[in-house]
Motif scaffolding. Structure first.
Motif, PDB file in Angstrom:
ATOM      1  N   SER A 537     -20.844  67.776   9.343  1.00  0.00           N
ATOM      2  CA  SER A 537     -19.773  67.343  10.236  1.00  0.00           C
ATOM      3  C   SER A 537     -18.841  68.476  10.610  1.00  0.00           C
ATOM      4  O   SER A 537     -18.064  68.349  11.565  1.00  0.00           O
ATOM      5  CB  SER A 537     -18.979  66.206   9.587  1.00  0.00           C
ATOM      6  OG  SER A 537     -18.394  66.641   8.368  1.00  0.00           O
ATOM      7  N   ALA A 538     -18.883  69.600   9.878  1.00  0.00           N
ATOM      8  CA  ALA A 538     -18.009  70.725  10.185  1.00  0.00           C
ATOM      9  C   ALA A 538     -18.604  71.639  11.251  1.00  0.00           C
ATOM     10  O   ALA A 538     -17.919  72.538  11.748  1.00  0.00           O
ATOM     11  CB  ALA A 538     -17.742  71.538   8.915  1.00  0.00           C
ATOM     12  N   VAL A 539     -19.880  71.435  11.619  1.00  0.00           N
ATOM     13  CA  VAL A 539     -20.557  72.305  12.582  1.00  0.00           C
ATOM     14  C   VAL A 539     -20.454  71.680  13.969  1.00  0.00           C
ATOM     15  O   VAL A 539     -20.743  70.498  14.161  1.00  0.00           O
ATOM     16  CB  VAL A 539     -22.031  72.507  12.192  1.00  0.00           C
ATOM     17  CG1 VAL A 539     -22.723  73.418  13.188  1.00  0.00           C
ATOM     18  CG2 VAL A 539     -22.134  73.074  10.787  1.00  0.00           C
ATOM     19  N   HIS A 540     -20.033  72.495  14.931  1.00  0.00           N
ATOM     20  CA  HIS A 540     -19.863  72.033  16.304  1.00  0.00           C
ATOM     21  C   HIS A 540     -20.850  72.771  17.212  1.00  0.00           C
ATOM     22  O   HIS A 540     -20.970  73.991  17.142  1.00  0.00           O
ATOM     23  CB  HIS A 540     -18.432  72.286  16.793  1.00  0.00           C
ATOM     24  CG  HIS A 540     -17.378  71.817  15.831  1.00  0.00           C
ATOM     25  ND1 HIS A 540     -17.216  70.495  15.498  1.00  0.00           N
ATOM     26  CD2 HIS A 540     -16.444  72.512  15.117  1.00  0.00           C
ATOM     27  CE1 HIS A 540     -16.222  70.374  14.633  1.00  0.00           C
ATOM     28  NE2 HIS A 540     -15.743  71.595  14.376  1.00  0.00           N
ATOM     29  N   LEU A 541     -21.544  72.006  18.060  1.00  0.00           N
ATOM     30  CA  LEU A 541     -22.488  72.589  19.016  1.00  0.00           C
ATOM     31  C   LEU A 541     -21.742  73.063  20.244  1.00  0.00           C
ATOM     32  O   LEU A 541     -20.996  72.299  20.870  1.00  0.00           O
ATOM     33  CB  LEU A 541     -23.554  71.560  19.409  1.00  0.00           C
ATOM     34  CG  LEU A 541     -24.566  71.990  20.478  1.00  0.00           C
ATOM     35  CD1 LEU A 541     -25.394  73.168  19.987  1.00  0.00           C
ATOM     36  CD2 LEU A 541     -25.470  70.818  20.862  1.00  0.00           C
ATOM     37  N   GLY A 542     -21.946  74.333  20.585  1.00  0.00           N
ATOM     38  CA  GLY A 542     -21.323  74.879  21.779  1.00  0.00           C
ATOM     39  C   GLY A 542     -22.276  74.842  22.952  1.00  0.00           C
ATOM     40  O   GLY A 542     -23.168  73.999  23.036  1.00  0.00           O
ATOM     41  N   THR A 543     -22.118  75.766  23.869  1.00  0.00           N
ATOM     42  CA  THR A 543     -23.022  75.841  25.017  1.00  0.00           C
ATOM     43  C   THR A 543     -24.346  76.465  24.591  1.00  0.00           C
ATOM     44  O   THR A 543     -24.387  77.387  23.783  1.00  0.00           O
ATOM     45  CB  THR A 543     -22.394  76.692  26.132  1.00  0.00           C
ATOM     46  OG1 THR A 543     -22.098  77.988  25.618  1.00  0.00           O
ATOM     47  CG2 THR A 543     -21.121  76.043  26.652  1.00  0.00           C
ATOM     48  N   GLY A 544     -25.418  75.937  25.136  1.00  0.00           N
ATOM     49  CA  GLY A 544     -26.731  76.454  24.771  1.00  0.00           C
ATOM     50  C   GLY A 544     -27.048  76.148  23.323  1.00  0.00           C
ATOM     51  O   GLY A 544     -26.904  75.021  22.855  1.00  0.00           O
ATOM     52  N   ASP A 545     -27.454  77.167  22.586  1.00  0.00           N
ATOM     53  CA  ASP A 545     -27.781  77.012  21.169  1.00  0.00           C
ATOM     54  C   ASP A 545     -26.732  77.663  20.279  1.00  0.00           C
ATOM     55  O   ASP A 545     -27.036  78.095  19.168  1.00  0.00           O
ATOM     56  CB  ASP A 545     -29.152  77.637  20.879  1.00  0.00           C
ATOM     57  CG  ASP A 545     -30.272  76.837  21.518  1.00  0.00           C
ATOM     58  OD1 ASP A 545     -30.093  75.623  21.693  1.00  0.00           O
ATOM     59  OD2 ASP A 545     -31.310  77.439  21.855  1.00  0.00           O
ATOM     60  N   THR A 546     -25.495  77.743  20.740  1.00  0.00           N
ATOM     61  CA  THR A 546     -24.424  78.354  19.946  1.00  0.00           C
ATOM     62  C   THR A 546     -23.724  77.288  19.115  1.00  0.00           C
ATOM     63  O   THR A 546     -23.606  76.122  19.526  1.00  0.00           O
ATOM     64  CB  THR A 546     -23.405  79.048  20.852  1.00  0.00           C
ATOM     65  OG1 THR A 546     -22.791  78.077  21.719  1.00  0.00           O
ATOM     66  CG2 THR A 546     -24.087  80.116  21.702  1.00  0.00           C
ATOM     67  N   TYR A 547     -23.267  77.716  17.928  1.00  0.00           N
ATOM     68  CA  TYR A 547     -22.574  76.804  17.014  1.00  0.00           C
ATOM     69  C   TYR A 547     -21.300  77.480  16.513  1.00  0.00           C
ATOM     70  O   TYR A 547     -21.216  78.707  16.413  1.00  0.00           O
ATOM     71  CB  TYR A 547     -23.468  76.450  15.819  1.00  0.00           C
ATOM     72  CG  TYR A 547     -24.705  75.669  16.192  1.00  0.00           C
ATOM     73  CD1 TYR A 547     -24.703  74.278  16.185  1.00  0.00           C
ATOM     74  CD2 TYR A 547     -25.889  76.324  16.554  1.00  0.00           C
ATOM     75  CE1 TYR A 547     -25.843  73.567  16.526  1.00  0.00           C
ATOM     76  CE2 TYR A 547     -27.023  75.616  16.895  1.00  0.00           C
ATOM     77  CZ  TYR A 547     -26.997  74.233  16.882  1.00  0.00           C
ATOM     78  OH  TYR A 547     -28.115  73.523  17.225  1.00  0.00           O
ATOM     79  N   THR A 548     -20.302  76.642  16.181  1.00  0.00           N
ATOM     80  CA  THR A 548     -19.045  77.136  15.612  1.00  0.00           C
ATOM     81  C   THR A 548     -18.605  76.217  14.482  1.00  0.00           C
ATOM     82  O   THR A 548     -19.010  75.043  14.411  1.00  0.00           O
ATOM     83  CB  THR A 548     -17.930  77.190  16.666  1.00  0.00           C
ATOM     84  OG1 THR A 548     -17.672  75.853  17.154  1.00  0.00           O
ATOM     85  CG2 THR A 548     -18.309  78.102  17.832  1.00  0.00           C
ATOM     86  N   VAL A 549     -17.767  76.786  13.594  1.00  0.00           N
ATOM     87  CA  VAL A 549     -17.061  75.999  12.582  1.00  0.00           C
ATOM     88  C   VAL A 549     -15.599  76.410  12.644  1.00  0.00           C
ATOM     89  O   VAL A 549     -15.263  77.535  13.045  1.00  0.00           O
ATOM     90  CB  VAL A 549     -17.629  76.231  11.159  1.00  0.00           C
ATOM     91  CG1 VAL A 549     -19.066  75.767  11.068  1.00  0.00           C
ATOM     92  CG2 VAL A 549     -17.511  77.694  10.769  1.00  0.00           C
ATOM     93  N   ASP A 550     -14.688  75.495  12.270  1.00  0.00           N
ATOM     94  CA  ASP A 550     -13.260  75.795  12.219  1.00  0.00           C
ATOM     95  C   ASP A 550     -12.908  76.192  10.792  1.00  0.00           C
ATOM     96  O   ASP A 550     -13.055  75.390   9.858  1.00  0.00           O
ATOM     97  CB  ASP A 550     -12.449  74.580  12.661  1.00  0.00           C
ATOM     98  CG  ASP A 550     -12.671  74.235  14.130  1.00  0.00           C
ATOM     99  OD1 ASP A 550     -12.944  75.175  14.897  1.00  0.00           O
ATOM    100  OD2 ASP A 550     -12.600  73.046  14.493  1.00  0.00           O
ATOM    101  N   VAL A 551     -12.462  77.425  10.623  1.00  0.00           N
ATOM    102  CA  VAL A 551     -12.109  77.962   9.309  1.00  0.00           C
ATOM    103  C   VAL A 551     -10.596  77.909   9.146  1.00  0.00           C
ATOM    104  O   VAL A 551      -9.845  78.267  10.065  1.00  0.00           O
ATOM    105  CB  VAL A 551     -12.617  79.406   9.159  1.00  0.00           C
ATOM    106  CG1 VAL A 551     -12.224  79.978   7.804  1.00  0.00           C
ATOM    107  CG2 VAL A 551     -14.137  79.443   9.322  1.00  0.00           C
ATOM    108  N   LEU A 552     -10.132  77.455   7.975  1.00  0.00           N
ATOM    109  CA  LEU A 552      -8.702  77.364   7.694  1.00  0.00           C
ATOM    110  C   LEU A 552      -8.231  78.696   7.115  1.00  0.00           C
ATOM    111  O   LEU A 552      -8.634  79.098   6.025  1.00  0.00           O
ATOM    112  CB  LEU A 552      -8.433  76.227   6.700  1.00  0.00           C
ATOM    113  CG  LEU A 552      -6.959  75.890   6.457  1.00  0.00           C
ATOM    114  CD1 LEU A 552      -6.299  75.415   7.753  1.00  0.00           C
ATOM    115  CD2 LEU A 552      -6.833  74.811   5.377  1.00  0.00           C
TER     116      LEU A 552
END
Length: 653
Positions: A537-552
């Protein structure tokens, strides 16, 4: 009385004191609540720590059980069924005869095709002969047509004029040129057929369709089906080498086909050139014959070897009479014709003066021709007609080959060993060619597969060779298998979402499995042990095949780009961009959650105020909604936090 009065006074005083205390308490509580509501609150997050764990990514599919090999055999030619040699449940071996057709009509077709070949070949021969036969006859001004063989013409041509011998030589040379051009055209025409057959054969070597059961695929098909292992480096290196080898072979096969196409084009161009050469040669022959005829029509001296014959005739030649006779190899006197014992019908004596008796006949008459007009040879075939004749021969030969092949196709056999599952053919019935209903079905003994269709959004992670757990309806024992093929063509013709065929081969002999049974599959797409992971649930799909996570970091969330590996239901593998121990944000607890589809803001204070309308500012409230205590005064309204997420107030006290 006084006591009663004092008692009432005490009760009144107690009530006042109690009321005052209650009022003070309520004010204190209300003030505390108001202060709590009005003071700023720090942002709160729910977080998780990036840690090492095991991850398993799976794909859930649904499909239908089918035999790994199945052959639905139908006659490839139409006819009447003569016999059926199997029934449902029979065990058969590869190559065994299943049924036969009555071969009578098929044999008749072979006979007719053979006759067509003979006719086409005779037509070709006749047209070839027509191009040279004109050289064997010379038409002169006479009382009737006179066909003169070339050899006789050359022998009988007067020798005193120099042009006479040259004319015969010219005709002979032109005749040889026509014959040579014909042979070249026929040879090059056969070369076109050979080149086309080679092209057809080599085209099969670049096919990208799946091979039939028991056959190997082409190099191009093998390359397109190649996969690379993602778990075993050694196997991955071998997979790459195999794919490169298949690609090289495929490129070689494609180059061969291109060369074949050029060879066909070159051969066809050569035939066109040959046809032009033949046309020119025929024209030259006709001119040579005309020149020879002109030279021989007014001879200045007597023929050195006049022809002898059994016929007789006479005619005018302008004052000279010769020993006119006709026969199989001589000239025709009068209206006599070339041939065995034909005889002329003209008068025996010449009609002009200055007669001279021929040396080889008792009759008198003209030396070269009888009376009458001139004759002409039949029109020779053109080069284009020769090409068409040769094409007719080739077509007739192809038809004959098909007819002969059809006789062999009258016997229906099975290409696989197995069990006869269905028989839809009966002896005495008529069947069409390649019927979809008149078939005999044989299922192989080499196991079962599950055929599935997977949407384009889910087919990406699937690879040939991946393992699968299978649950078959009606079968208690769990099954296992692996992905053996993934289709390239869209199978969802009635949907806007493309789908592709996926086949999973089941392990074991398939005991207890039936064709058509439904199955649920769980395919192991990816597995990883002891790897860095975060909650999915912490992994977010971006454009294309890119992924991000929000780090505190330092109390604030910051988006960070990461690379992911296996993506399980609960946890996702992080291959780069994150370190163990870092905190990732799962949720912002202070963010507003709307109870409906309308958007919300991030205001801190209530909606309609403490004791009525708009006392403590607008916005969406501490927890969202209608504010601190609603619209009904101190104790009324909708409660403390309205529709916010912290808690929901009820009705006032």
């Amino acid at each position: 009385m006084a006591d009663a009065t004092r008692a009432r006074a005490r009760r009144r005083r107690n009530r006042v004191i109690a009321g005052t205390a209650i009022g003070v308490a309520v004010c204190l509580v209300g003030g505390g609540v108001a202060w709590a509501a009005l003071r700023p609150h720090p942002t709160s997050y729910r977080t998780a720590t990036a840690t090492t764990a095991d991850v398993a990514q799976t794909a859930d599919l649904a499909g239908t059980v089918a035999s790994a090999s199945r052959s639905d055999r139908a006659f490839q030619v139409a006819g009447t069924v003569a016999s059926v040699g199997v029934k449902v449940g029979d065990k058969v071996i590869a190559g065994q005869t299943l049924a036969t057709l009555d071969p009578t009509k098929l044999q008749d077709a072979v006979t007719q095709a053979q006759q067509a070949v003979t006719t086409a070949q005779q037509t070709l021969d006749d047209d070839l002969a027509s191009q040279t036969s004109s050289a064997a006859s010379v038409s002169t001004t006479a009382s009737a047509s006179a066909a003169v063989p070339l050899a006789v013409f050359a022998a009988a041509t007067p020798t005193s004029p120099a042009t006479s011998g040259a004319s015969g030589t010219s005709v002979q040379s032109a005749l040889e040129a026509v014959t040579a051009a014909q042979n070249t055209l026929l040879t090059d025409g056969n070369a076109v057929t050979t080149a086309q057959q080679t092209l057809t054969s080599d085209l099969a070597a670049i096919s990208t369709t799946a091979p039939a059961s028991g056959q190997s695929g082409t190099a191009c098909y093998t390359f397109l089906q190649a996969t690379v292992s993602t778990t075993d480096p050694t196997q991955a290196a071998q997979d790459i080498a195999d794919a490169q080898s298949a690609l090289k072979d495929c490129q070689t096969a494609v180059s061969t086909v291109l060369a074949d196409e050029q060879a066909v084009a070159d051969a066809q161009a050569k035939v066109e050139s040959d046809a032009t050469t033949l046309s020119n040669a025929v024209t030259s022959l006709q001119h040579a014959i005309a020149a020879a005829q002109a030279a021989g029509s007014t001879p200045s001296s007597r023929p050195t070897r006049p022809a002898q014959g059994s016929g007789s005739g006479s005619g005018t030649t302008g004052g000279k009479t010769g020993g006119a006779s006709s026969g199989s190899s001589g000239f025709s006197g009068g209206s006599g014709t070339r041939g065995g014992a034909s005889s002329g019908t003209g008068s025996k004596t010449g009609s002009t003066s200055g007669s001279r008796t021929g040396s080889s006949s008792s009759t008198s008459g003209s030396g070269f021709s009888g009376t009458g007009g001139s004759s002409s040879a039949s029109t020779p075939a053109t080069a284009q007609q020769i090409v068409a004749d040769q094409a007719s021969v080739t077509s007739a030969q192809a038809t004959l080959a098909v007819a002969q092949q059809n006789v062999q196709l009258a016997t229906l056999t099975t290409p696989i060993a197995g069990t006869v599952a269905a028989v839809s053919i009966t002896a005495g019935s008529s069947v069409g060619a390649k019927s979809s209903s008149a078939v005999i079905s044989v299922i192989g003994d080499d196991g079962f597969v599950v055929d599935s269709s997977v949407a384009v959004t889910s087919v990406g992670p699937l690879k040939v060779g991946e393992k699968a757990d299978v649950a078959v309806a009606g079968v208690a024992a769990p099954q296992s298998g692996q992905v053996t093929s993934i289709g390239f063509l869209n199978t969802a013709s009635n949907s806007s979402t493309p789908a592709y065929a996926v086949t999973v081969a089941l392990d074991g002999d398939g005991a207890g499995l039936l064709n058509g049974a439904s199955a649920r599959l769980t395919v192991d797409v990816a597995k990883a042990s002891g790897v860095l992971t975060v909650p999915s649930s912490a992994v977010h799909l971006g454009t294309g095949d890119t992924y991000t996570v929000d780090v505190l970091k330092n109390g604030a969330e910051q988006p960070v780009a990461v690379q992911v590996g296996a993506m399980g239901t609960d946890r996702t593998q992080i291959t780069s961009g994150l370190a163990a121990g870092e905190k990732v944000v799962l949720a912002d607890l202070s963010s507003t959650i709307s109870s409906d589809s309308t958007s919300t803001t991030t205001g801190r204070f209530g909606g309609t105020g403490l004791g009525g309308t708009a006392r403590f500012g607008g916005g969406s409230g501490l927890g969202g909604g209608t504010g601190f205590s609603g619209t009904g005064g101190f104790g009324g309204g909708t409660g403390f936090s309205g529709t916010g997420r912290t808690r929901t107030g009820g009705t006032g006290g």
